[in-house]
Design a protein around this motif. Structure first.
Motif, mmCIF file in Angstrom:
data_model
loop_
_atom_site.group_PDB
_atom_site.id
_atom_site.type_symbol
_atom_site.label_atom_id
_atom_site.label_comp_id
_atom_site.label_asym_id
_atom_site.label_seq_id
_atom_site.Cartn_x
_atom_site.Cartn_y
_atom_site.Cartn_z
ATOM 1 N N ARG A 225 0.833 -1.204 0.000
ATOM 2 C CA ARG A 225 0.000 0.000 0.000
ATOM 3 C C ARG A 225 0.868 1.254 0.000
ATOM 4 N NH1 ARG A 225 -5.007 0.000 2.493
ATOM 5 N NH2 ARG A 225 -4.863 2.288 2.304
ATOM 6 N N LYS A 226 1.946 1.235 0.794
ATOM 7 C CA LYS A 226 2.818 2.404 0.873
ATOM 8 C C LYS A 226 3.494 2.688 -0.463
ATOM 9 C CE LYS A 226 4.090 4.499 4.032
ATOM 10 N NZ LYS A 226 3.684 5.846 4.512
ATOM 11 N N ALA A 232 1.568 7.490 -6.190
ATOM 12 C CA ALA A 232 0.517 8.505 -6.362
ATOM 13 C C ALA A 232 1.011 9.878 -5.907
ATOM 14 C CB ALA A 232 -0.729 8.099 -5.572
ATOM 15 N N ALA A 233 1.772 9.901 -4.800
ATOM 16 C CA ALA A 233 2.294 11.181 -4.294
ATOM 17 C C ALA A 233 3.284 11.789 -5.284
ATOM 18 C CB ALA A 233 2.960 10.973 -2.934
ATOM 19 N N ALA A 238 4.427 15.991 -9.302
ATOM 20 C CA ALA A 238 4.725 16.394 -10.676
ATOM 21 C C ALA A 238 3.624 17.311 -11.221
ATOM 22 C CB ALA A 238 4.881 15.158 -11.558
ATOM 23 N N HIS A 239 2.355 16.964 -10.920
ATOM 24 C CA HIS A 239 1.234 17.801 -11.365
ATOM 25 C C HIS A 239 1.287 19.171 -10.690
ATOM 26 C CE1 HIS A 239 -2.792 18.907 -12.681
ATOM 27 N NE2 HIS A 239 -3.103 19.179 -11.424
ATOM 28 N N ALA A 240 1.597 19.195 -9.379
ATOM 29 C CA ALA A 240 1.657 20.469 -8.655
ATOM 30 C C ALA A 240 2.788 21.342 -9.180
ATOM 31 C CB ALA A 240 1.841 20.205 -7.156
ATOM 32 N N ARG A 312 5.009 17.986 -1.642
ATOM 33 C CA ARG A 312 6.395 17.723 -1.230
ATOM 34 C C ARG A 312 6.456 17.167 0.183
ATOM 35 N NH1 ARG A 312 9.468 23.030 -3.754
ATOM 36 N NH2 ARG A 312 9.929 22.097 -5.799
ATOM 37 N N ALA A 313 5.593 17.677 1.087
ATOM 38 C CA ALA A 313 5.564 17.178 2.465
ATOM 39 C C ALA A 313 5.183 15.707 2.497
ATOM 40 C CB ALA A 313 4.583 18.007 3.296
ATOM 41 N N LYS A 314 4.233 15.330 1.632
ATOM 42 C CA LYS A 314 3.812 13.930 1.600
ATOM 43 C C LYS A 314 4.927 13.048 1.058
ATOM 44 C CE LYS A 314 -0.303 11.209 0.710
ATOM 45 N NZ LYS A 314 -1.662 11.190 0.140
ATOM 46 N N ILE A 315 5.636 13.520 0.054
ATOM 47 C CA ILE A 315 6.777 12.773 -0.478
ATOM 48 C C ILE A 315 7.834 12.586 0.605
ATOM 49 C CG2 ILE A 315 8.783 12.989 -2.002
ATOM 50 C CD1 ILE A 315 6.578 11.960 -3.578
#
Length: 527
Positions: A225-226, A232-233, A238-240, A312-315
């Motif tokens: 899952r991670k 996805a992150a 990349a989209h952001a 970026r924080a999620k990455i």
């Protein structure tokens, strides 16, 4: 009556006021739940809040069912025994007096005649065949850990609370704990980085700076899952980033169009072709339109920047830690280490290492194996000169680095940068910061004192200081390196060792770590 643990809107801060949990909501049923998270994320604190050893700043802890928590530090007093650890000394003393005919009549009503049998059964269940009067000081660290687990089992709780139960255990001890958890039918909340143990979980709760996330299934299911979340992150980031770039481009284009219109307006006013009142009205409309457009562009830019920061924080949370080890250039045919008939230890009359001969050539990877007490750490100290052999010869022919479990090469009161400069006198401040950054200590983190670090950070800092030397050591000696690392730290260490081109000697009972290391051979002690 249903058995559960419920945390509602729980908040807690460290003594210096740093928030650790804020409005945390979690629930646990009669299942085995593993608690994961990077060092400092609050795993042990969470157990202390559940057990009642700590009180939340706000929120509520509700518990239905009996609970017992395994103590990590079982040595309270030098004269403490197994009975003290179990909290049954007075009860056993009463039985002794009763058997000797010295107990009072009113005391006999409180006598628990099944207690000795239950204590023995709990110890045997954890692989210990010792008496309740055994001094804890006479036990090895692994035996004390088993005894601590047995003391929890004796309480027959509905919930087990375990904090790193397989740390300091040899292979047999780990298997005993894993077997116990595998057969446990009550609830268990277990803080651990032992991937073999985590495979026995029914659910995983991960603590991060973003909060707590619950995943159904064991560690393998969690890891899958991670990985999906990380992919996805990465796409979200990349989209952001593209949105920020597009927003900046549109703002620049709008600014250039406005500049051209303003220039044309100024030229028209200079010519005086139109009445002044019309020209002033046109300029007012242009300024109003320009101001509204600027505010809209600023709002869009702010939204895009916030989205990119969140991505970026999620990455940062999801991306495993990296440790970059420099190349040593060790040639395959070079002799690294030679032992010839070495015997030694702490007791001259009973040397734990006897007549051992060994040659290490090139970038070999060697595991020092054996049960607790077989002399594994003693052998490393003989190799590195901390203990002088009673007989035989030790020839260490290349630069080496030793990291013991406690990372003794670091001075707790000194900063990481100062530790690095002390251990590497030819280095300058720039080299120190660069080496520490390769192991995740960037900018101000390099100025933290070694004594302030968590166990995993401590080992990581030790690796940075030892392996950042110039030239880098050609032999890396590790004593139980995964004991105090979190899962991300272990993953980073495994990746770093996979890229390391020097020789490695390691003591470890972590089966998953050893499989990743892919050793060339093992030296078995105590057989």
């Amino acid at each position: 009556m249903p058995v559960f643990v419920s945390l509602s809107n729980l908040s807690w801060s460290t003594p210096d006021g740093t928030p650790l949990f804020k409005d945390l909501n979690l629930s646990f049923g009669p299942e085995r739940t593993g608690i994961l998270g990077r060092n400092g994320s609050g795993k042990s604190t969470l157990l202390s809040l559940i057990s009642g050893d700590l009180q939340p700043a706000s929120g509520q802890v509700q518990i239905s069912g009996a609970m017992a928590m395994m103590r990590q530090d079982v040595m309270g007093h030098p004269d403490d025994t197994i009975a003290d650890l179990f909290g049954v000394r007075s009860a056993l003393d009463l039985l002794d007096r009763a058997e000797a005919g010295l107990a009072q009549t009113d005391e006999l009503a409180d006598a628990d005649w099944t207690l000795p049998t239950r204590v023995e059964a709990a110890l045997l269940r954890c692989g210990l065949s010792i008496e309740s009067r055994t001094l804890l000081a006479t036990l090895s660290g692994g035996q004390r850990s088993r005894a601590a687990l047995a003391s929890v089992i004796l309480a027959e709780p509905d919930f087990l609370l375990l904090d790193e139960p397989t740390n300091n255990l040899d292979r047999d001890g780990r298997e005993a704990v894993i077997d116990l958890i595998r057969r446990w039918t009550g609830g268990a909340i277990i803080v651990s980085h032992d991937r073999e143990l985590l495979e026995e979980m029914d659910a995983i709760v991960e603590l991060t700076s973003l909060g707590a996330s619950r995943y159904g299934g064991n560690f393998s299911a969690f890891r899958q899952r991670k990985d999906t979340e990380l992919d996805a992150a990465a796409r979200d980031l990349a989209h952001a980033e593209k949105t920020v770039s597009d927003t900046a481009l549109r703002a620049q284009q709008a600014s250039e169009r406005k500049a051209r219109k303003d220039s044309a307006g100024r030229r028209a006013r200079a010519k005086g072709d139109q009445p002044k009142i019309l020209m002033d009205a046109a300029r007012g409309r242009a300024e109003a339109s320009g101001g509204a457009g600027a505010r809209l562009r600023d709002a869009r830019r702010e939204v895009a920047d916030e989205a990119m920061a969140a991505a970026r924080a999620k990455i940062e949370v999801l991306q495993p830690l990296r440790m970059d080890i420099p190349s040593t250039g060790l040639a395959p045919g070079k002799t690294v280490l030679r032992l010839g008939g070495v015997s030694g230890g702490y007791d001259p009359d009973r040397p734990v290492i006897r007549d051992l001969s060994l040659t290490v050539t090139g970038p070999e990877r060697i595991v020092i194996a054996g049960p607790n007490g077989s002399g594994k750490t003693t052998l490393l100290k003989l190799i590195t000169g901390q203990i002088i052999p009673q007989c035989g010869r030790v020839e260490l022919m290349v630069p080496f680095a030793l990291l013991d479990q406690h990372v003794g090469l670091l001075t707790p009161a000194h900063t990481l940068r100062d530790n690095f400069l002390h251990l590497n006198p030819v280095a300058d401040t720039h080299m120190a910061h660069a080496a520490l950054a390769r192991f995740g200590f960037r900018a101000a983190d390099a100025l933290r004192c070694a004594g302030e670090l968590s166990g995993g950070e401590h080992l990581r800092a030790g690796l940075a200081c030892a392996l950042g030397a110039m030239p880098p050591p050609m032999l890396l000696i590790l004593d139980e390196p995964t004991n105090h690392l979190d899962l991300d730290g272990i993953t980073g260490l495994e990746a770093a060792l996979a890229a390391y081109d020097g020789a490695v000697m390691v003591i470890s009972h972590d089966r998953a770590f050893l499989e990743s290391l892919a050793p060339d051979r093992a030296i078995h002690l105590g057989e």
